[in-house]
Design an enzyme around this catalytic site. Structure first.
Site, PDB file in Angstrom:
ATOM      1  N   ASP A 170     -12.015  15.850 -40.520  1.00  0.00           N
ATOM      2  CA  ASP A 170     -13.243  16.629 -40.341  1.00  0.00           C
ATOM      3  C   ASP A 170     -13.255  17.764 -41.365  1.00  0.00           C
ATOM      4  O   ASP A 170     -12.300  18.532 -41.440  1.00  0.00           O
ATOM      5  CB  ASP A 170     -13.281  17.205 -38.911  1.00  0.00           C
ATOM      6  CG  ASP A 170     -14.548  18.000 -38.636  1.00  0.00           C
ATOM      7  OD1 ASP A 170     -15.531  17.863 -39.382  1.00  0.00           O
ATOM      8  OD2 ASP A 170     -14.555  18.757 -37.628  1.00  0.00           O
TER       9      ASP A 170
ATOM     10  N   ASP B 167     -20.284  21.070 -33.238  1.00  0.00           N
ATOM     11  CA  ASP B 167     -19.296  22.153 -33.347  1.00  0.00           C
ATOM     12  C   ASP B 167     -19.721  23.318 -32.458  1.00  0.00           C
ATOM     13  O   ASP B 167     -20.871  23.753 -32.513  1.00  0.00           O
ATOM     14  CB  ASP B 167     -19.217  22.647 -34.798  1.00  0.00           C
ATOM     15  CG  ASP B 167     -18.604  21.608 -35.720  1.00  0.00           C
ATOM     16  OD1 ASP B 167     -17.498  21.119 -35.412  1.00  0.00           O
ATOM     17  OD2 ASP B 167     -19.227  21.278 -36.742  1.00  0.00           O
TER      18      ASP B 167
END
Ligand code: DX5
Ligand code: ZN
Length: 217
Positions: free
Chosen positions: A174, A34
């Protein structure tokens, strides 16, 4: 076979290298990184050096998740760092088709992520340019949050749309995906699972990955 992508936001940074090695050995298909710059979300996480360091020490595939505004400004940077897949948030760029095309032209898989409040219909005119779609189970920014139950319906409806229009595009999830949610999501048609805490907070990461594999195929 479904894709399992291990999100290293769930790792203790002191053990990043060994956690990634373990995930790869246990059969994770991707390491999920991320990227947050403190503006689009109130958190800061990772950068191109994280990606190039991973790529220089292992053969694992890296999925980069851009959780920031104007992702088009970062495609070259993460391509050079060695990303294998690049996902950006719908609504963060004015020209999503151009961006998806550029990601593909550079040889990476191109993904779009929808926030829990984004209707899946907003993707209708983008799907032909995307290699996969990610449904966020939480608002982006942090791991281990409360899962938005409405995501199940969205995954099911998007799958129906893909089946009825003869599209074969993976649908992923996610954010707070655990074993039970993975089971439900799989039944609704999801086949790409991004998992952080449920892997890296577990006693044995290898056992946990094996359990996910049994569920997701
Ligand atoms: C959230 C991130 C996710 C997160 C997943 O902003 O995009 O990838 O790291 O971690 P868990 O599974 O712990 O919610
Ligand atoms: Zn992510």
């Amino acid at each position: 076979m479904s894709i399992l992508s291990a999100s290293i936001l769930g790792c203790n940074a002191m053990f990043l290298g060994e956690s990634i090695e373990e995930a790869e050995e246990a059969g994770a298909d991707f390491v999920h990184v991320d990227i947050m710059d403190g503006v689009y979300v109130k958190n800061i996480a990772f950068g191109p050096k994280t990606v190039s360091d991973i790529k220089s020490f292992s053969d694992t595939k890296v999925e980069v998740h851009l959780e920031l505004h104007n992702p088009e400004n970062y495609v070259e940077m993460f391509d050079q760092a060695g990303a294998d897949a690049l996902v950006f948030q719908l609504g963060t760029t004015a020209n999503p088709i151009r961006l998806l095309k550029e990601i593909r032209t550079r040889g990476m898989m191109a993904g779009i992520a929808l926030n829990p409040a984004d209707p899946w219909e907003n993707l209708k005119h983008l799907t032909d340019y995307a290699d996969y779609i990610i449904m966020m189970g939480v608002e982006p920014g942090f791991g281990n949050q409360v899962f938005e139950e409405s995501v199940y319906q969205k995954v099911g409806e998007l799958k129906e749309f893909f089946v009825s229009t003869r599209r074969d595009i993976p649908i992923g999830a996610d954010g707070s995906v655990d074993l039970e949610r993975a089971h439900k999501l799989k039944a609704l048609g999801a086949d790409w699972f991004i998992v952080g805490s449920a892997i890296f907070s577990a006693g044995s990461r290898k056992d946990q990955i094996a359990k996910f594999r049994t569920i997701i195929g």
